[in-house]
Design a protein around this motif. Structure first.
Motif, PDB file in Angstrom:
ATOM      1  N   ILE A  61      45.321  42.585  30.991  1.00  0.00           N
ATOM      2  CA  ILE A  61      44.376  42.277  32.074  1.00  0.00           C
ATOM      3  C   ILE A  61      44.254  40.759  32.251  1.00  0.00           C
ATOM      4  N   GLY A  62      44.155  40.027  31.126  1.00  0.00           N
ATOM      5  CA  GLY A  62      44.095  38.571  31.194  1.00  0.00           C
ATOM      6  C   GLY A  62      45.306  37.977  31.880  1.00  0.00           C
ATOM      7  N   ALA A  63      46.490  38.520  31.553  1.00  0.00           N
ATOM      8  CA  ALA A  63      47.729  38.026  32.163  1.00  0.00           C
ATOM      9  C   ALA A  63      47.760  38.296  33.665  1.00  0.00           C
ATOM     10  N   MET A  64      47.259  39.464  34.072  1.00  0.00           N
ATOM     11  CA  MET A  64      47.303  39.820  35.487  1.00  0.00           C
ATOM     12  C   MET A  64      46.343  38.969  36.325  1.00  0.00           C
ATOM     13  N   VAL A  65      45.169  38.640  35.770  1.00  0.00           N
ATOM     14  CA  VAL A  65      44.188  37.886  36.563  1.00  0.00           C
ATOM     15  C   VAL A  65      44.374  36.375  36.430  1.00  0.00           C
ATOM     16  N   ALA A  66      45.081  35.924  35.380  1.00  0.00           N
ATOM     17  CA  ALA A  66      45.196  34.486  35.121  1.00  0.00           C
ATOM     18  C   ALA A  66      45.841  33.743  36.279  1.00  0.00           C
ATOM     19  N   GLY A  67      46.932  34.296  36.804  1.00  0.00           N
ATOM     20  CA  GLY A  67      47.632  33.618  37.885  1.00  0.00           C
ATOM     21  C   GLY A  67      46.781  33.489  39.133  1.00  0.00           C
ATOM     22  N   VAL A  68      46.134  34.595  39.520  1.00  0.00           N
ATOM     23  CA  VAL A  68      45.285  34.593  40.725  1.00  0.00           C
ATOM     24  C   VAL A  68      44.100  33.642  40.545  1.00  0.00           C
ATOM     25  N   GLY A 384      52.191  35.892  36.139  1.00  0.00           N
ATOM     26  CA  GLY A 384      51.216  36.892  35.726  1.00  0.00           C
ATOM     27  C   GLY A 384      51.846  38.265  35.600  1.00  0.00           C
ATOM     28  N   LEU A 385      52.690  38.624  36.576  1.00  0.00           N
ATOM     29  CA  LEU A 385      53.337  39.932  36.551  1.00  0.00           C
ATOM     30  C   LEU A 385      54.346  40.033  35.406  1.00  0.00           C
ATOM     31  N   ALA A 386      55.150  38.976  35.208  1.00  0.00           N
ATOM     32  CA  ALA A 386      56.146  38.991  34.134  1.00  0.00           C
ATOM     33  C   ALA A 386      55.481  39.084  32.765  1.00  0.00           C
ATOM     34  N   ILE A 387      54.446  38.280  32.554  1.00  0.00           N
ATOM     35  CA  ILE A 387      53.796  38.270  31.239  1.00  0.00           C
ATOM     36  C   ILE A 387      52.940  39.519  31.035  1.00  0.00           C
ATOM     37  N   PHE A 388      52.481  40.145  32.130  1.00  0.00           N
ATOM     38  CA  PHE A 388      51.832  41.457  31.995  1.00  0.00           C
ATOM     39  C   PHE A 388      52.788  42.437  31.317  1.00  0.00           C
ATOM     40  N   PHE A 389      54.044  42.440  31.756  1.00  0.00           N
ATOM     41  CA  PHE A 389      55.018  43.352  31.148  1.00  0.00           C
ATOM     42  C   PHE A 389      55.334  42.956  29.705  1.00  0.00           C
TER      43      PHE A 389
END
Length: 449
Positions: A61-68, A384-389
């Motif tokens: 979740i942190g990875a997904m929101v960090a970029g935005v 964010g998307l890459a690090i989410f994975f």
């Protein structure tokens, strides 16, 4: 480049790399604590995996929101949020509570890790000169391995203070609670750190961006950099939908698959469960903790090698050397378990060699490549998307490792990681381009061609 400019860049890089230290510290703390937590709460294999990996849901979740969030509020402000999350997690676990309380505060700490795992390398990539960008982003990975090594020593010191009964009741809480100290240090360092000049430019704060670029590159270098940034920012702010279209599809596939392969080849099975692996190989409890420190030590030393050679040999060559070496070493570990060799020396040798190859390749270079292959206007969302994975893969590995060991045993488990290392080699050979020495804007143009 003037010495003062280079010194300033290194200072900013080291501060961002403290985010990596917290990342390593907070993820690896569970290695020394999980055995005591298992006994404290009488956990099954599945629950043991959940206790070890619950933070990773927060990481995703942190990875997904960090970029935005960082595209809106800035890299620096969101890094400050990550430092606060680390501190809250450490204090929350230190206060006595049940397994649900532990999982809740691990989740908060995981969100901090996920944010730092995106923004620290992204920040470094946006301030780094092209000829040393790989080296500087690799310093972030050095921060991670220093954090891992540091917590291995802290865990061993705390575990050795009193008897096992005290560790089961209190010791593991102090292992997690100790994280509040580096969290506060990171927070204080961030306060005086400059914002990313590329982010400032994206918000039309050109004077502020120029002032920082002059400090980093001198007057002439700053003007050239400003022109490059202006050209790259002429494209509108990117959306998630855009990532799956046209020129961006290939770098997205590379970023995601490299992130996945960096984890499914087994690194966090070892980082999270090293003492348990060495015990399974015949080591006693204290010996297993010392061997785990060896793992952290070799990880640190070989990351220094990666920093030295990433901008000389290039990203692709090191990734190929590393994945091939990991394939061989995991085969050695699987063979040692299969042969039931008395003691764990062959297992220790295979794991240390595996860590060495990982530390010069997939460890630092996953973040290097992910931080530099995406255009500025969409870098936050793409990373964010890459690090989410990446974090999803860490979760799957750490959750399934105890179950795999219980059901198919060590030989087949390490055999699976070996096969995945071979697939990683083929992927790098076929798909990953060389980016050393190129500016971020030149890499952006490369995808258009």
């Amino acid at each position: 480049m003037a010495n003062n400019s280079l010194k300033y860049i290194y200072q900013c890089t080291v501060i961002a790399a403290v985010g990596g230290l917290l990342f390593g510290y907070d993820t690896a703390v569970v290695a020394g604590a999980i055995g005591f937590i298992e006994k404290k709460f009488l956990l099954s294999a599945a629950m043991k995996g959940w206790a070890a990996s619950c933070a990773l849901i927060g990481c995703m979740i942190g990875a997904m929101v960090a970029g935005v969030l960082s595209d809106k509020f800035g890299r620096k402000m969101v890094l400050i949020i990550s430092a606060i999350a680390f501190a809250i997690s450490s204090i929350g676990i230190l206060i006595p509570g049940g397994i649900d309380s532990f999982i809740f505060f691990r989740f908060i700490g995981g969100a901090g890790i996920g944010i730092a795992s995106i923004l620290a390398p992204m920040y470094i990539s946006e301030i780094a000169p092209p000829h040393i960008r790989g080296k500087l982003i690799s310093i972030y990975q050095l921060g991670i391995v220093i954090g891992i090594l540091l917590i291995y020593f802290v865990n061993a010191a705390i575990a050795g203070m009193y008897d096992e009964a005290w560790n089961i009741e209190h010791g593991w809480r102090w292992m997690f609670g100790s994280g509040v100290i580096p969290s506060i240090i990171f927070l204080l360092l961030l306060i005086k750190t400059p914002e990313s000049p590329r982010w400032l430019a994206s918000k039309n704060k050109w004077n502020d961006a120029k002032a920082i670029l002059v400090k980093m590159n001198g007057e002439e270098g700053a003007l050239k950099e400003m022109l490059d940034i202006k050209t790259s920012l002429e494209e509108k702010q990117g959306t998630f939908t855009e990532l799956f279209q046209g020129n961006l599809r290939k770098p997205l596939i590379i970023g995601i698959l490299l992130a996945i392969f960096s984890q499914v080849t087994g690194i966090n099975a070892i980082m999270y469960y090293a003492p348990e692996i060495f015990k399974a190989g015949g080591s006693g409890s204290s010996s297993a903790l010392l061997q785990t420190i060896c793992v952290g030590g070799i990880n640190f030393l070989m990351t220094l090698v990666a920093i030295k050679y990433v901008d000389k040999l290039g990203r692709k060559k090191l990734l190929l050397i590393g994945s091939a070496g990991m394939f061989v070493c995991l085969g050695l570990v699987a063979w040692a378990f299969h042969s039931h060799i008395s003691g764990s020396y062959w297992i220790l040798a295979g794991i240390l060699a595996y860590i060495s190859f990982f530390a010069i390749s997939l460890g630092p270079l996953t973040f290097v490549v992910a931080a530099e292959i995406f255009p500025t206007h969409i870098r936050g969302r793409a990373m964010g998307l890459a690090i989410f994975f990446l974090w999803l893969s860490v979760y799957i590995v750490s959750q399934t490792f105890p179950i795999l060991i219980e059901s198919i045993k060590e030989t087949k488990t390490f055999g699976i990681y070996m096969i995945l290392s071979g697939i990683t080699f083929a992927f790098v050979l076929k798909m990953v381009p060389e980016t050393k020495g190129k500016t971020l804007e030149e890499i952006q143009e490369m995808w258009k061609k």
